[in-house]
Design an enzyme around this catalytic site. Structure first.
Site, short mmCIF file in Angstrom:
data_model
loop_
_atom_site.label_atom_id
_atom_site.label_comp_id
_atom_site.label_asym_id
_atom_site.label_seq_id
_atom_site.Cartn_x
_atom_site.Cartn_y
_atom_site.Cartn_z
N TYR A 106 0.95 -1.03 -0.16
CA TYR A 106 0.26 -0.39 0.31
C TYR A 106 0.98 1.49 0.27
CZ TYR A 106 -4.04 -2.94 1.41
OH TYR A 106 -4.90 -4.01 1.35
N LYS A 161 4.21 -14.63 2.14
CA LYS A 161 4.05 -15.36 1.28
C LYS A 161 5.17 -15.55 0.63
CE LYS A 161 1.56 -17.62 -2.43
NZ LYS A 161 0.67 -18.52 -1.54
N ASP A 194 -2.25 -18.06 2.69
CA ASP A 194 -3.97 -18.67 2.40
C ASP A 194 -4.10 -18.76 2.97
OD1 ASP A 194 -1.21 -19.95 1.34
OD2 ASP A 194 -1.65 -20.21 -0.90
N ASP A 218 -4.62 -6.05 6.23
CA ASP A 218 -6.09 -4.92 5.52
C ASP A 218 -6.94 -6.63 5.70
OD1 ASP A 218 -7.64 -3.36 5.01
OD2 ASP A 218 -6.86 -2.99 2.73
N ASP A 222 -10.21 -8.19 8.17
CA ASP A 222 -11.79 -7.65 8.46
C ASP A 222 -11.64 -9.40 8.18
OD1 ASP A 222 -11.19 -5.03 7.82
OD2 ASP A 222 -12.68 -4.94 5.84
C1 IPM Z 1 -8.42 -0.36 6.50
C2 IPM Z 1 -8.53 1.12 5.70
C3 IPM Z 1 -7.25 1.60 4.53
C4 IPM Z 1 -6.70 0.83 4.83
C5 IPM Z 1 -8.50 2.06 3.81
C6 IPM Z 1 -9.16 2.64 4.12
C7 IPM Z 1 -7.21 3.03 3.15
O1 IPM Z 1 -9.32 -0.51 4.92
O2 IPM Z 1 -7.84 1.28 7.58
O3 IPM Z 1 -8.76 -1.63 7.08
O4 IPM Z 1 -6.92 -0.15 3.85
O5 IPM Z 1 -5.98 0.65 5.59
MG MG Z 2 -9.20 -2.19 5.43
#
Ligand code: IPM
Ligand code: MG
Length: 332
Positions: A106, A161, A194, A218, A222
């Site tokens: 990123y 990875k 993975d 990231d 989630d």
């Molecule tokens: C997070 C979000 C951010 C990231 C986005 C909004 C840039 O998804 O904090 O997890 O990927 O860091």
């Molecule tokens: Mg995120």
């Protein structure tokens, strides 16, 4: 405490055209700690060159040097019926994902050029050994602290990875060397991302502290969120230093719920505030060095959940205000 509020992300774009202004950056720099709300909007710009809310977040993290993102994942007993994962699978799961936050995929060079079938896009993933080592230290320290307070052996799982990526091979190398040299008491193992993703959602109890690259973190955070019932329950801390015990100095930093701005329910007053409140608890613990107050706030959230105060995303009808009042009531 003194509070000041500033527009950021989509709110700032609306006012100034920029997701992060110098004024807001200066305010964040001079604050003892920063609490961030979700940055997005329902209106996605169609112009690819238009300013994006999320870029404000990436820029703010970079400007403040916040390289370590701590995302605790906890199966709340009161929410054991919630979420897509089986109750017996997630029961008692209690882990922390440490996501490297200012390097990796990123943060590397991006580009888009050419036209038609020759249009070419690229993103690059770059790490120095130093960048890996400083975030590894945060994870090792956390593993040690958690083992101490939970009276169990310290464990750290590094997810990469390394069968494909050169950055991952460097990552693995640095983790292994640092562990051997400075943290021999922490059991370190490595998983590929993975199979690590599968293990995280199928056997979450095997994990204690996880450390991983920016994008992997990231995604994995989630994916792990439903373990805690809902993305709305997830808190995070972004630090520019290591929370080594005993905490000798407050670390400052930035604190934010992991969820986005949930445009589908915007303005209805029904968003889950627990993730933001739990982020404030992390702010107290790491940012200001107030662990007792932090624990009081976390206990108050647990009490509100135990009293059945649930927003829609966790199977209830409570509004944002109801849940907030319930936490305040528990605190008193
Ligand atoms: C997070 C979000 C951010 C990231 C986005 C909004 C840039 O998804 O904090 O997890 O990927 O860091
Ligand atoms: Mg995120």
């Amino acid at each position: 405490m003194e509070f000041s509020a500033f527009p950021f992300g989509a709110a700032s774009i609306e006012l100034t055209g920029l997701p992060l202004t110098d004024e807001v950056l200066d305010a964040c720099r001079s604050a003892d700690a920063v609490l961030v709300g979700a940055v997005g909007t329902a209106h996605q710009p169609t112009d690819p060159a238009a300013p994006r809310p999320g870029q404000g977040l990436l820029d703010l993290r970079a400007a403040l040097g916040l390289y370590a993102n701590i995302r605790p994942v906890r199966a709340w007993p009161a929410l054991s019926d919630m979420g897509p994962y089986r109750t017996e699978t997630v029961k008692d799961a209690d882990l922390v994902i440490v996501r490297e936050l200012t390097g990796g995929l990123y943060a590397g060079t991006r580009g888009l050029r050419g036209t038609g079938a020759d249009r070419l896009a690229f993103d690059t993933c770059v790490y120095t050994a130093g960048e890996i080592e400083r975030v590894a230290r945060v994870a090792f320290e956390l593993a040690r602290t958690r083992a101490h307070s939970r009276r169990r052996p310290a464990r750290l799982t590094s997810i990469d990875k390394a069968n494909v990526l050169e950055t991952s091979r460097l990552w693995r190398d640095v983790l292994t060397a640092l562990g051997a040299a400075e943290y021999p008491g922490v059991r370190l193992d490595h998983l590929l991302v993975d199979s690590g993703a599968m293990a995280l959602v199928s056997t979450p109890r095997r994990f204690d502290v996880i450390i991983t690259e920016n994008m992997f973190g990231d995604i994995l955070s989630d994916a792990a969120a439903p373990i805690s019932g809902s993305l709305g329950m997830m808190a995070s801390a972004s630090l520019a230093g290591s929370p080594a015990e005993p905490m000798t100095k407050p670390l400052g930093g930035l604190y934010e719920p992991v969820h986005g701005s949930a445009p589908d329910i915007a303005g209805q007053g029904v968003a889950n505030p627990y993730g933001a409140i739990l982020s404030a608890a992390l702010l107290l613990r790491y940012g200001l060095g107030l662990p007792t107050e932090a624990a009081a706030l976390e206990d108050a959230v647990e009490g509100a959940l135990a009293a059945g105060i649930r927003t829609r995303d966790i199977g209830g009808v409570a509004t944002t205000a109801d849940a907030t009042r319930a936490v305040l009531g528990q605190l008193r």
